[in-house]
Motif scaffolding. Structure first.
Motif, short mmCIF file in Angstrom:
data_model
loop_
_atom_site.label_atom_id
_atom_site.label_comp_id
_atom_site.label_asym_id
_atom_site.label_seq_id
_atom_site.Cartn_x
_atom_site.Cartn_y
_atom_site.Cartn_z
N ARG A 1 -10.13 -2.26 4.29
CA ARG A 1 -11.01 -3.33 4.80
C ARG A 1 -10.52 -3.84 6.16
NH1 ARG A 1 -11.40 -6.39 -0.98
NH2 ARG A 1 -13.26 -5.30 -1.74
N LEU A 2 -9.21 -4.01 6.30
CA LEU A 2 -8.67 -4.49 7.57
C LEU A 2 -8.99 -3.49 8.69
CD1 LEU A 2 -5.20 -5.90 6.44
CD2 LEU A 2 -7.24 -7.20 7.07
N HIS A 3 -8.86 -2.19 8.41
CA HIS A 3 -9.18 -1.18 9.43
C HIS A 3 -10.68 -1.14 9.72
CE1 HIS A 3 -5.48 0.79 10.59
NE2 HIS A 3 -5.07 0.74 9.33
N MET A 4 -11.50 -1.41 8.72
CA MET A 4 -12.95 -1.45 8.96
C MET A 4 -13.32 -2.57 9.92
SD MET A 4 -14.58 -0.78 5.19
CE MET A 4 -16.28 -1.03 5.69
N MET A 5 -12.63 -3.71 9.79
CA MET A 5 -12.93 -4.88 10.61
C MET A 5 -12.13 -4.92 11.90
SD MET A 5 -13.07 -7.92 7.73
CE MET A 5 -11.39 -7.65 7.17
N GLY A 6 -11.03 -4.19 11.94
CA GLY A 6 -10.13 -4.30 13.08
C GLY A 6 -9.38 -5.62 13.04
N ALA A 7 -9.04 -6.06 11.84
CA ALA A 7 -8.34 -7.34 11.66
C ALA A 7 -6.85 -7.09 11.44
CB ALA A 7 -8.92 -8.09 10.46
N GLY A 8 -6.05 -7.37 12.46
CA GLY A 8 -4.61 -7.21 12.36
C GLY A 8 -4.14 -5.79 12.58
N VAL A 9 -5.06 -4.86 12.58
CA VAL A 9 -4.80 -3.44 12.82
C VAL A 9 -5.95 -2.91 13.66
CG1 VAL A 9 -3.47 -3.01 10.68
CG2 VAL A 9 -5.96 -2.80 10.65
N PRO A 10 -5.78 -1.75 14.30
CA PRO A 10 -6.89 -1.21 15.08
C PRO A 10 -8.10 -0.91 14.20
CG PRO A 10 -4.85 -0.05 15.59
CD PRO A 10 -4.57 -0.93 14.41
N ALA B 1 0.83 -1.21 0.00
CA ALA B 1 0.00 0.00 0.00
C ALA B 1 0.86 1.26 0.00
CB ALA B 1 -0.93 0.00 1.21
N THR B 2 1.94 1.23 0.76
CA THR B 2 2.80 2.41 0.81
C THR B 2 3.59 2.60 -0.48
OG1 THR B 2 4.53 1.17 1.95
CG2 THR B 2 3.01 2.43 3.32
N GLN B 3 3.62 1.57 -1.32
CA GLN B 3 4.23 1.72 -2.64
C GLN B 3 3.21 2.25 -3.66
OE1 GLN B 3 7.01 -1.23 -4.23
NE2 GLN B 3 6.69 -2.41 -2.35
N GLY B 4 1.98 2.49 -3.20
CA GLY B 4 0.96 3.07 -4.06
C GLY B 4 0.05 2.07 -4.73
N ASN B 5 0.09 0.80 -4.34
CA ASN B 5 -0.74 -0.21 -4.97
C ASN B 5 -2.19 -0.08 -4.49
OD1 ASN B 5 -1.98 -3.16 -4.76
ND2 ASN B 5 -0.66 -3.02 -6.56
N ALA B 6 -3.11 0.14 -5.41
CA ALA B 6 -4.52 0.36 -5.07
C ALA B 6 -5.17 -0.86 -4.43
CB ALA B 6 -5.30 0.78 -6.32
N THR B 7 -4.83 -2.05 -4.90
CA THR B 7 -5.41 -3.27 -4.31
C THR B 7 -5.02 -3.39 -2.85
OG1 THR B 7 -5.33 -4.38 -6.45
CG2 THR B 7 -5.50 -5.80 -4.50
N ALA B 8 -3.76 -3.16 -2.55
CA ALA B 8 -3.29 -3.24 -1.17
C ALA B 8 -3.90 -2.13 -0.32
CB ALA B 8 -1.77 -3.18 -1.13
N GLN B 9 -4.05 -0.95 -0.90
CA GLN B 9 -4.67 0.15 -0.17
C GLN B 9 -6.11 -0.18 0.19
OE1 GLN B 9 -3.93 3.30 -3.00
NE2 GLN B 9 -1.97 3.83 -2.08
N CYS B 10 -6.81 -0.80 -0.74
CA CYS B 10 -8.20 -1.21 -0.47
C CYS B 10 -8.23 -2.28 0.63
CB CYS B 10 -8.85 -1.71 -1.75
SG CYS B 10 -10.60 -2.10 -1.55
N GLN B 11 -7.28 -3.20 0.58
CA GLN B 11 -7.22 -4.24 1.61
C GLN B 11 -6.94 -3.62 2.99
OE1 GLN B 11 -8.94 -6.56 0.03
NE2 GLN B 11 -7.76 -8.03 1.21
N MET B 12 -6.06 -2.61 3.03
CA MET B 12 -5.80 -1.94 4.31
C MET B 12 -7.06 -1.26 4.82
SD MET B 12 -2.85 -2.70 5.35
CE MET B 12 -2.96 -1.67 6.81
#
Length: 195
Positions: free
Chosen positions: A109-118, A96-107
């Motif tokens: 989703r992870l933040h929405m669920m609180g999965a692996g991140v707050p 995501a920090t390299q600018g990849n949109a797929t990874a940014q979207c996954q981040m």
């Protein structure tokens, strides 16, 4: 003739695994990714996602975007490795920090669920907004979902962060000056000048 070519394919792929392994072990990034893909798909070797993850990890640590995405997915799904949202987030964040949109979207989703991140809708919105700005359709849906459950102040806060990043990129900051080349000091230059 056609049947013979089909029978020779697995042997050729097995040869490829044998050729790639020493290169991958020596740290060759391309070989690591190719070897991981062969193991993940089961072409040229028995399908072994755990072995694929090992090679993806080596490539991901060298900054390979494809490896980071693949490893994030493997850990998130728990494919032949224990399901681990923190490890998934680690590798998605790298991409995501390299600018990849797929990874940014996954981040997002992870933040929405609180999965692996707050669990954090503002952080989720930041990542989804970045990905949506690149045209990622899934991220656009995430933005819409978040906008229905977030207060307008939170949305503005998330967007302000994005503006700050973009404004910093646009600034024409002065480049550090190169240190001047110094002439060697000559002993005669240290003596007082004769009048």
């Amino acid at each position: 003739m056609f049947g013979f070519a089909m029978l020779a394919m697995p042997a050729v792929r097995a040869n490829l695994v044998g050729e790639l392994t020493p290169k991958a072990e020596a740290g060759d990034l391309v070989s690591q990714v190719e070897l991981a893909q062969l193991y993940e798909k089961g072409t040229g070797a028995a399908k072994n996602v755990k072995e694929a993850a090992k090679w993806y990890e080596k490539a991901a640590e060298q900054g390979n975007l494809d490896a980071q995405l693949a490893l994030g997915a493997i850990y998130f799904r728990g494919q032949s490795v224990p399901k681990d949202s923190r490890e998934a987030a680690k590798y998605y964040m790298m991409a995501a920090t390299q600018g990849n949109a797929t990874a940014q979207c996954q981040m997002a989703r992870l933040h929405m669920m609180g999965a692996g991140v707050p669990k954090d809708d503002i952080e989720a919105y930041k990542w989804a907004w970045l990905a949506a700005g690149q045209g990622d359709a899934a991220a656009k849906k995430v933005v819409m979902i978040l906008e229905t459950r977030m207060r307008s102040e939170e949305i503005l806060q998330a967007r302000e962060h994005d503006k700050t990043v973009e404004e910093l990129k646009k600034l024409d900051l002065p480049k550090p000056e190169q240190a001047p080349v110094l002439e060697p000091i000559k002993p005669e230059s240290l003596e007082p000048a004769a009048n």
